[in-house]
Design a protein around this motif. Structure first.
Motif, mmCIF file in Angstrom:
data_model
loop_
_atom_site.group_PDB
_atom_site.id
_atom_site.type_symbol
_atom_site.label_atom_id
_atom_site.label_comp_id
_atom_site.label_asym_id
_atom_site.label_seq_id
_atom_site.Cartn_x
_atom_site.Cartn_y
_atom_site.Cartn_z
ATOM 1 N N ARG A 81 -4.571 37.804 59.434
ATOM 2 C CA ARG A 81 -5.519 38.927 59.440
ATOM 3 C C ARG A 81 -6.738 38.640 58.569
ATOM 4 O O ARG A 81 -7.846 39.099 58.856
ATOM 5 N N PRO A 84 -10.285 34.281 59.750
ATOM 6 C CA PRO A 84 -10.607 34.189 61.181
ATOM 7 C C PRO A 84 -10.553 32.788 61.751
ATOM 8 O O PRO A 84 -10.463 32.612 62.970
ATOM 9 N N LEU A 87 -6.192 30.526 63.954
ATOM 10 C CA LEU A 87 -6.012 31.198 65.233
ATOM 11 C C LEU A 87 -4.557 31.237 65.661
ATOM 12 O O LEU A 87 -3.789 30.315 65.378
ATOM 13 N N ALA A 90 -4.494 33.621 71.992
ATOM 14 C CA ALA A 90 -5.240 34.823 72.374
ATOM 15 C C ALA A 90 -4.462 35.694 73.337
ATOM 16 O O ALA A 90 -4.724 36.905 73.428
ATOM 17 N N GLY A 98 -4.094 38.842 63.622
ATOM 18 C CA GLY A 98 -4.988 37.700 63.722
ATOM 19 C C GLY A 98 -5.840 37.681 64.969
ATOM 20 O O GLY A 98 -5.871 38.625 65.755
ATOM 21 N N ASN A 99 -6.539 36.560 65.140
ATOM 22 C CA ASN A 99 -7.487 36.385 66.235
ATOM 23 C C ASN A 99 -7.086 35.220 67.127
ATOM 24 O O ASN A 99 -6.513 34.240 66.657
ATOM 25 N N TRP A 101 -9.485 33.744 69.085
ATOM 26 C CA TRP A 101 -10.680 32.912 69.244
ATOM 27 C C TRP A 101 -11.626 33.167 68.086
ATOM 28 O O TRP A 101 -11.557 34.180 67.394
ATOM 29 N N VAL A 102 -12.534 32.219 67.885
ATOM 30 C CA VAL A 102 -13.523 32.347 66.815
ATOM 31 C C VAL A 102 -14.780 31.594 67.232
ATOM 32 O O VAL A 102 -14.707 30.606 67.966
ATOM 33 N N ILE A 136 -12.134 36.717 77.983
ATOM 34 C CA ILE A 136 -12.874 36.308 76.788
ATOM 35 C C ILE A 136 -14.249 35.776 77.170
ATOM 36 O O ILE A 136 -15.269 36.137 76.568
ATOM 37 N N GLU A 140 -17.861 36.870 75.668
ATOM 38 C CA GLU A 140 -18.326 36.003 74.592
ATOM 39 C C GLU A 140 -19.215 34.899 75.160
ATOM 40 O O GLU A 140 -18.898 34.302 76.178
#
Length: 256
Positions: A81, A84, A87, A90, A98-99, A101-102, A136, A140
């Motif tokens: 969390r 970032p 990963l 997704a 958490g994530n 993608w970044v 995504i 993005e």
């Protein structure tokens, strides 16, 4: 632009390889971005905050990807969390910590979108990686897209490569710990390999002592996995891009 990606780092032997080779490897290759799969870095299962921080702060890692062992270490969800650049897949359920993608900017000013996906064949339950990555990419935008496809089935990884050909610069397979010989640039400009191969001990079976693996195949009991110790190899790929597409993918191997 050059992107250096290391396959699954397994246990303390894999971490020793990162320490021994990664800083020099980044300088030698002129890599603008370094991505490492770290889901097996802690005793072969999961990753700790201490390991991740060391890689970010000392060894020049820009992004750490994971897979089915992302949350094996107790309490790591808090760091997911917080950080970032660490990963998890997704296509985990939406409420997962958490994530997936970044987006990062390289020293040259290019914006790179790094996406972590996990396959569904012979893997823990997760959402469709194909529809997930489509969603995504619909929202993005970046100069380059790189995908870590953490998959058990070679067919699923290969399908993802073709699915993203023309939309991503690289689709790099992880998870099986076995390097494959199919590194290539597909017609639409995506650098593809089914599995980069692990960074760790190759004397055993997928990084674990062979006795435990043989026991699981030959006996009713399931012996506990322990990380192997010998034949240490770092496996990586170097992706070269021009514009939004890849122009080359090269396998790299270092031994300790």
């Amino acid at each position: 632009m050059r992107i250096l990606a290391l396959g699954d780092v397994v246990g303390e032997p894999g971490r020793r390889l990162v320490e021994a080779f990664l800083p020099d490897l980044r300088r030698e290759t002129g890599a603008d971005l370094v991505v490492v799969n770290g889901e097996n870095a802690a005793h072969g299962h999961g990753i700790t905050e201490t390991i991740a921080r060391e890689w970010f702060d000392r060894y020049g890692v820009d992004v750490i990807t994971t897979g089915n062992h992302a949350f094996d270490v107790k309490g790591i969800d808090g760091y997911f969390r917080q950080e970032p650049r660490l990963l998890r897949p997704a296509n985990h359920p939406p409420d997962t910590a958490g994530n997936g993608w970044v987006k990062l900017h390289t020293p040259s000013g290019a914006e790179v979108l790094i996406i972590n996906l996990m396959g569904r064949v012979h893997m823990p339950p997760c959402e469709c990686p194909f529809r997930c990555v489509d969603a995504i990419l619909q929202k993005e935008r970046a100069d380059l897209v790189l995908v870590d496809m953490h998959a058990e089935a070679t067919s699923e990884a290969q399908a993802m490569g073709h699915h993203l050909d023309g939309r991503a610069a690289a689709v790099l397979g992880t998870h099986t710990h076995v390097p494959t010989l199919d590194a290539k640039v597909l017609p639409g400009g995506v650098a593809y390999v089914t599995d980069i191969g692990m960074t760790g001990p190759y004397e055993g079976v997928i990084g674990m002592k062979k006795e435990a693996s043989l026991g699981r195949f030959l006996k009713v009991q399931r012996p506990r996995y322990e990380v192997a110790e010998g034949d240490l190899q770092l496996h990586a790929v170097l992706v070269t891009t021009e514009g939004r597409k890849a122009t080359a993918i090269e396998r790299l191997l270092r031994r300790l």
